[in-house]
Design a protein around this motif. Sequence first.
Motif, mmCIF file in Angstrom:
data_model
loop_
_atom_site.group_PDB
_atom_site.id
_atom_site.type_symbol
_atom_site.label_atom_id
_atom_site.label_comp_id
_atom_site.label_asym_id
_atom_site.label_seq_id
_atom_site.Cartn_x
_atom_site.Cartn_y
_atom_site.Cartn_z
ATOM 1 N N LEU A 22 0.828 -1.203 0.000
ATOM 2 C CA LEU A 22 0.000 0.000 0.000
ATOM 3 C C LEU A 22 0.864 1.255 0.000
ATOM 4 O O LEU A 22 0.639 2.175 -0.792
ATOM 5 C CB LEU A 22 -0.937 0.003 1.212
ATOM 6 N N VAL A 23 1.858 1.309 0.858
ATOM 7 C CA VAL A 23 2.719 2.488 0.933
ATOM 8 C C VAL A 23 3.499 2.653 -0.376
ATOM 9 O O VAL A 23 3.631 3.770 -0.886
ATOM 10 C CB VAL A 23 3.660 2.432 2.156
ATOM 11 N N ARG A 24 4.007 1.545 -0.946
ATOM 12 C CA ARG A 24 4.706 1.638 -2.236
ATOM 13 C C ARG A 24 3.778 2.193 -3.311
ATOM 14 O O ARG A 24 4.155 3.068 -4.091
ATOM 15 C CB ARG A 24 5.237 0.268 -2.672
ATOM 16 N N PHE A 25 2.551 1.679 -3.362
ATOM 17 C CA PHE A 25 1.574 2.151 -4.339
ATOM 18 C C PHE A 25 1.317 3.647 -4.152
ATOM 19 O O PHE A 25 1.377 4.420 -5.101
ATOM 20 C CB PHE A 25 0.276 1.354 -4.205
ATOM 21 N N CYS A 26 1.050 4.050 -2.923
ATOM 22 C CA CYS A 26 0.758 5.462 -2.636
ATOM 23 C C CYS A 26 1.956 6.354 -2.952
ATOM 24 O O CYS A 26 1.799 7.455 -3.487
ATOM 25 C CB CYS A 26 0.328 5.645 -1.184
ATOM 26 N N ARG A 27 3.168 5.877 -2.659
ATOM 27 C CA ARG A 27 4.374 6.656 -2.947
ATOM 28 C C ARG A 27 4.513 6.887 -4.447
ATOM 29 O O ARG A 27 4.828 7.992 -4.894
ATOM 30 C CB ARG A 27 5.620 5.950 -2.414
ATOM 31 N N HIS A 28 4.263 5.866 -5.221
ATOM 32 C CA HIS A 28 4.373 6.023 -6.674
ATOM 33 C C HIS A 28 3.257 6.883 -7.240
ATOM 34 O O HIS A 28 3.450 7.569 -8.238
ATOM 35 C CB HIS A 28 4.417 4.658 -7.364
ATOM 36 N N MET A 29 2.121 6.859 -6.618
ATOM 37 C CA MET A 29 1.008 7.675 -7.100
ATOM 38 C C MET A 29 1.167 9.145 -6.705
ATOM 39 O O MET A 29 0.855 10.030 -7.484
ATOM 40 C CB MET A 29 -0.325 7.146 -6.555
ATOM 41 N N LEU A 30 1.663 9.397 -5.499
ATOM 42 C CA LEU A 30 1.679 10.759 -4.958
ATOM 43 C C LEU A 30 3.020 11.463 -5.061
ATOM 44 O O LEU A 30 3.068 12.683 -5.069
ATOM 45 C CB LEU A 30 1.218 10.751 -3.498
ATOM 46 N N GLY A 31 4.077 10.712 -5.059
ATOM 47 C CA GLY A 31 5.373 11.322 -5.281
ATOM 48 C C GLY A 31 6.236 11.570 -4.073
ATOM 49 O O GLY A 31 7.380 11.951 -4.229
ATOM 50 N N ASN A 32 5.735 11.379 -2.875
ATOM 51 C CA ASN A 32 6.625 11.540 -1.726
ATOM 52 C C ASN A 32 6.147 10.699 -0.552
ATOM 53 O O ASN A 32 4.987 10.310 -0.473
ATOM 54 C CB ASN A 32 6.822 13.012 -1.347
ATOM 55 N N GLU A 33 7.071 10.469 0.321
ATOM 56 C CA GLU A 33 6.844 9.565 1.447
ATOM 57 C C GLU A 33 5.776 10.075 2.409
ATOM 58 O O GLU A 33 4.928 9.310 2.857
ATOM 59 C CB GLU A 33 8.167 9.342 2.189
ATOM 60 N N ASP A 34 5.810 11.359 2.743
ATOM 61 C CA ASP A 34 4.846 11.892 3.712
ATOM 62 C C ASP A 34 3.413 11.768 3.207
ATOM 63 O O ASP A 34 2.522 11.323 3.936
ATOM 64 C CB ASP A 34 5.154 13.355 4.047
ATOM 65 N N ASP A 35 3.191 12.171 1.954
ATOM 66 C CA ASP A 35 1.843 12.050 1.386
ATOM 67 C C ASP A 35 1.430 10.587 1.287
ATOM 68 O O ASP A 35 0.273 10.237 1.511
ATOM 69 C CB ASP A 35 1.766 12.709 0.003
ATOM 70 N N ALA A 36 2.393 9.719 0.951
ATOM 71 C CA ALA A 36 2.101 8.294 0.829
ATOM 72 C C ALA A 36 1.673 7.701 2.170
ATOM 73 O O ALA A 36 0.707 6.940 2.248
ATOM 74 C CB ALA A 36 3.315 7.545 0.286
ATOM 75 N N LEU A 37 2.396 8.054 3.223
ATOM 76 C CA LEU A 37 2.049 7.542 4.549
ATOM 77 C C LEU A 37 0.687 8.061 5.007
ATOM 78 O O LEU A 37 -0.094 7.311 5.602
ATOM 79 C CB LEU A 37 3.140 7.901 5.565
ATOM 80 N N ASP A 38 0.408 9.326 4.718
ATOM 81 C CA ASP A 38 -0.907 9.882 5.061
ATOM 82 C C ASP A 38 -2.019 9.160 4.310
ATOM 83 O O ASP A 38 -3.050 8.796 4.892
ATOM 84 C CB ASP A 38 -0.972 11.374 4.742
ATOM 85 N N ALA A 39 -1.820 8.940 3.003
ATOM 86 C CA ALA A 39 -2.840 8.259 2.200
ATOM 87 C C ALA A 39 -3.016 6.818 2.660
ATOM 88 O O ALA A 39 -4.142 6.302 2.690
ATOM 89 C CB ALA A 39 -2.468 8.307 0.721
ATOM 90 N N ALA A 40 -1.926 6.161 3.035
ATOM 91 C CA ALA A 40 -2.022 4.777 3.524
ATOM 92 C C ALA A 40 -2.815 4.738 4.830
ATOM 93 O O ALA A 40 -3.695 3.882 5.003
ATOM 94 C CB ALA A 40 -0.625 4.187 3.723
ATOM 95 N N GLN A 41 -2.521 5.670 5.730
ATOM 96 C CA GLN A 41 -3.257 5.713 6.990
ATOM 97 C C GLN A 41 -4.736 5.998 6.727
ATOM 98 O O GLN A 41 -5.614 5.365 7.325
ATOM 99 C CB GLN A 41 -2.674 6.769 7.920
ATOM 100 N N ASP A 42 -5.015 6.938 5.829
ATOM 101 C CA ASP A 42 -6.403 7.249 5.478
ATOM 102 C C ASP A 42 -7.103 6.025 4.887
ATOM 103 O O ASP A 42 -8.290 5.800 5.134
ATOM 104 C CB ASP A 42 -6.471 8.403 4.475
ATOM 105 N N THR A 43 -6.362 5.242 4.111
ATOM 106 C CA THR A 43 -6.932 4.023 3.514
ATOM 107 C C THR A 43 -7.334 3.044 4.603
ATOM 108 O O THR A 43 -8.463 2.525 4.592
ATOM 109 C CB THR A 43 -5.925 3.373 2.551
ATOM 110 N N PHE A 44 -6.435 2.780 5.544
ATOM 111 C CA PHE A 44 -6.762 1.838 6.622
ATOM 112 C C PHE A 44 -7.938 2.340 7.454
ATOM 113 O O PHE A 44 -8.807 1.555 7.839
ATOM 114 C CB PHE A 44 -5.541 1.573 7.506
ATOM 115 N N MET A 45 -7.974 3.637 7.700
ATOM 116 C CA MET A 45 -9.086 4.180 8.486
ATOM 117 C C MET A 45 -10.405 4.061 7.714
ATOM 118 O O MET A 45 -11.446 3.747 8.297
ATOM 119 C CB MET A 45 -8.814 5.636 8.865
ATOM 120 N N SER A 46 -10.368 4.274 6.407
ATOM 121 C CA SER A 46 -11.574 4.130 5.583
ATOM 122 C C SER A 46 -12.041 2.683 5.549
ATOM 123 O O SER A 46 -13.245 2.415 5.612
ATOM 124 C CB SER A 46 -11.315 4.620 4.158
#
Length: 174
Positions: A22-46
Amino acid sequence: MAFMQGDRDSFRALVERYESPLVRFCRHMLGNEDDALDAAQDTFMSVLAHGDKFKAGCSFRAWFFRIARNRCIDAFRSRKSSGPVDDAAQEANGNAQHPGDGIDVQALARTVKAGMQGLDPDMREALSLRFLAGMSYKEMAEATGQPMGTIASRVHRGLERIAGSLAPFRSLVE
């Protein structure tokens, strides 16, 4: 889904299974680690909040990555991220050459990342789902809402474009 009834071990197992892809996917989609980690956390919460909307008989992984895709789109729009960042050092094994074949692993990682950056977002998403999340074409179609033929075409065209950027490395492995 047992985690919906408050089973912490079940949710922990879900996180352990999907966190890395998930984090790898988000990193490639968003372009940076911080945004990727935020999106991954948001995914798990959703997933935790909306697990009751999962339809039995459907692919959980496709449903899960569809949520991740939507979180990435939301983050991309709100944070104005600009394509994958060149963090090859995180994925390469230092500056060392690959044993015995003369390939600079870090240069290869930078070249692949640059190739990914140059792709249309749809192709980048297709390659990320296929090779980072390990999804089948059927799961990718379910996750994106696109026909399998469209998915297969995006993967094929994306690989062709990245292959072109790898030409300097071909002589090292032939």
